[in-house]
Design an enzyme around this catalytic site. Structure first.
Site, PDB file in Angstrom:
ATOM      1  N   ASP A 180       0.722  -1.080   0.152  1.00  0.00           N
ATOM      2  CA  ASP A 180       0.220   0.039  -0.079  1.00  0.00           C
ATOM      3  C   ASP A 180       0.735   1.066   0.030  1.00  0.00           C
ATOM      4  O   ASP A 180       2.167   1.220   0.431  1.00  0.00           O
ATOM      5  CB  ASP A 180      -0.934  -0.056   1.171  1.00  0.00           C
ATOM      6  N   ASP A 237      -0.042   5.174   0.837  1.00  0.00           N
ATOM      7  CA  ASP A 237      -0.297   6.288   1.999  1.00  0.00           C
ATOM      8  C   ASP A 237      -0.237   5.323   3.554  1.00  0.00           C
ATOM      9  O   ASP A 237      -1.025   4.413   3.412  1.00  0.00           O
ATOM     10  CB  ASP A 237      -1.569   6.641   1.873  1.00  0.00           C
ATOM     11  N   GLY A 274      -7.265   4.454   2.852  1.00  0.00           N
ATOM     12  CA  GLY A 274      -7.517   3.294   1.933  1.00  0.00           C
ATOM     13  C   GLY A 274      -8.674   3.411   1.273  1.00  0.00           C
ATOM     14  O   GLY A 274      -8.862   2.489   0.397  1.00  0.00           O
ATOM     15  N   SER A 292      -4.941   4.926  -4.460  1.00  0.00           N
ATOM     16  CA  SER A 292      -4.639   6.201  -4.940  1.00  0.00           C
ATOM     17  C   SER A 292      -4.497   6.245  -6.525  1.00  0.00           C
ATOM     18  O   SER A 292      -3.376   5.619  -6.927  1.00  0.00           O
ATOM     19  CB  SER A 292      -3.635   6.922  -4.283  1.00  0.00           C
ATOM     20  N   ASN A 305      -2.989   8.809  -7.856  1.00  0.00           N
ATOM     21  CA  ASN A 305      -1.763   9.498  -7.629  1.00  0.00           C
ATOM     22  C   ASN A 305      -0.468   8.580  -7.294  1.00  0.00           C
ATOM     23  O   ASN A 305       0.666   9.218  -7.365  1.00  0.00           O
ATOM     24  CB  ASN A 305      -1.736  10.628  -6.651  1.00  0.00           C
TER      25      ASN A 305
HETATM   26  P1  B16 Z   1      -6.670   9.456  -4.526  1.00  0.00           P
HETATM   27  P2  B16 Z   1      -3.633   4.151   0.057  1.00  0.00           P
HETATM   28  C1  B16 Z   1      -5.482   5.868  -0.241  1.00  0.00           C
HETATM   29  O1  B16 Z   1      -4.292   5.583  -0.436  1.00  0.00           O
HETATM   30  C2  B16 Z   1      -5.680   7.008   0.798  1.00  0.00           C
HETATM   31  O2  B16 Z   1      -5.382   6.439   2.090  1.00  0.00           O
HETATM   32  C3  B16 Z   1      -6.921   7.415   0.890  1.00  0.00           C
HETATM   33  O3  B16 Z   1      -7.158   8.466   1.854  1.00  0.00           O
HETATM   34  C4  B16 Z   1      -7.325   8.038  -0.552  1.00  0.00           C
HETATM   35  O4  B16 Z   1      -8.634   8.545  -0.708  1.00  0.00           O
HETATM   36  C5  B16 Z   1      -7.142   7.080  -1.471  1.00  0.00           C
HETATM   37  O5  B16 Z   1      -5.730   6.600  -1.606  1.00  0.00           O
HETATM   38  C6  B16 Z   1      -7.359   7.603  -2.843  1.00  0.00           C
HETATM   39  O6  B16 Z   1      -6.666   8.544  -3.328  1.00  0.00           O
HETATM   40  O7  B16 Z   1      -7.426  10.694  -4.323  1.00  0.00           O
HETATM   41  O8  B16 Z   1      -5.239  10.222  -4.808  1.00  0.00           O
HETATM   42  O9  B16 Z   1      -6.728   8.664  -5.713  1.00  0.00           O
HETATM   43  O10 B16 Z   1      -3.619   4.105   1.528  1.00  0.00           O
HETATM   44  O11 B16 Z   1      -4.652   2.996  -0.757  1.00  0.00           O
HETATM   45  O12 B16 Z   1      -2.287   4.058  -0.617  1.00  0.00           O
HETATM   46 MG    MG Z   2      -2.603   3.141   3.500  1.00  0.00          MG
END
Ligand code: B16
Ligand code: MG
Length: 221
Positions: free
Chosen positions: A10, A12, A47, A119, A121
């Protein structure tokens, strides 16, 4: 003996701490539409995909049903612009301690590495953090059916890398993420609080504490 062929990380909360930026960007948008959120509420967004996060915020503010699909997309895009601006300053120094050493040790053992983040991003962060050379594949959450806690993101990584899910290890910091790993039939490494990570097969307080030998020996039990 069953061997591990792929580690799916993962992003974040496991590789870097971008949840503060997610939180500040959501808080900014929530204030615009008259909803108050705090850090404890933000724990429920970890997540969770962008649009699902917005739905949780709208529900929290009693605004469910107030916006059309297109309006919600616009709101989510606005949050993302603020978030992207914030993380554009990320550098190698933003990596959690021990990440590169961990990647090097996995590579030495011939174990592949994928990113299984919710994400969109994630590819940008991988570049900014300077870890591109270690990563074999980054899942595009737009190419999978359902977000975490559904197993799709983790299963996609296994499928593209040609590895049986039972030979994969997933690493997560969010409850929804651990559920996704277990639903994919994979071994789950949880990072953080043992209460939140209770469904994980093994738990470490921080990424730098991950002990590969311990993970592999537990995996084989
Ligand atoms: P984005 P992970 C998640 O990352 C974040 O924990 C979550 O807060 C966020 O809304 C989600 O990614 C989507 O991110 O808006 O950048 O597409 O923990 O799955 O790495
Ligand atoms: Mg995470």
């Amino acid at each position: 003996m069953k061997s591990v062929e792929l580690f799916i990380f993962d992003m974040d909360g496991v590789i870097t701490e971008s949840s503060e930026q997610h939180y500040l960007a959501w808080k900014n948008l929530a204030e615009e539409i008259g909803v108050a959120i705090d850090r404890s509420f933000n724990e429920r967004l970890k997540g969770i995909s962008r649009l699902a996060s917005l739905d949780r915020i709208l529900e929290h503010g009693g605004l469910e049903g107030k916006f059309t699909r297109d309006e919600k997309k616009q709101l989510a895009n606005r949050k993302n612009q603020v978030y992207v601006e914030m993380i554009s300053q990320f550098r190698e120094e933003n990596l959690f301690e021990g990440v590169v050493e961990l990647f090097k040790r996995l590579k030495c053992r011939g174990i592949k590495i994928a990113i299984g983040s919710a994400s969109k991003n994630a590819p940008m962060l991988v570049k900014l953090l300077g870890i591109e050379p270690y990563i074999d594949y980054i899942v595009n959450p737009e190419e999978v059916g359902n977000g975490k806690p559904a197993p799709d993101i983790f299963l996609k990584a296994a499928e593209i890398m040609g590895v049986d899910p039972c030979r994969c290890v997933g690493i997560e910091d969010a409850e929804a993420g651990v559920k996704a790993i277990k639903a994919a039939g994979m071994f789950a490494v949880g990072i953080g609080n043992s209460q939140v990570m209770k469904e994980a097969d093994i738990i470490f307080a921080e990424t730098k504490d991950i002990n590969i030998d311990e993970v592999l020996s537990r995996f084989c039990q």
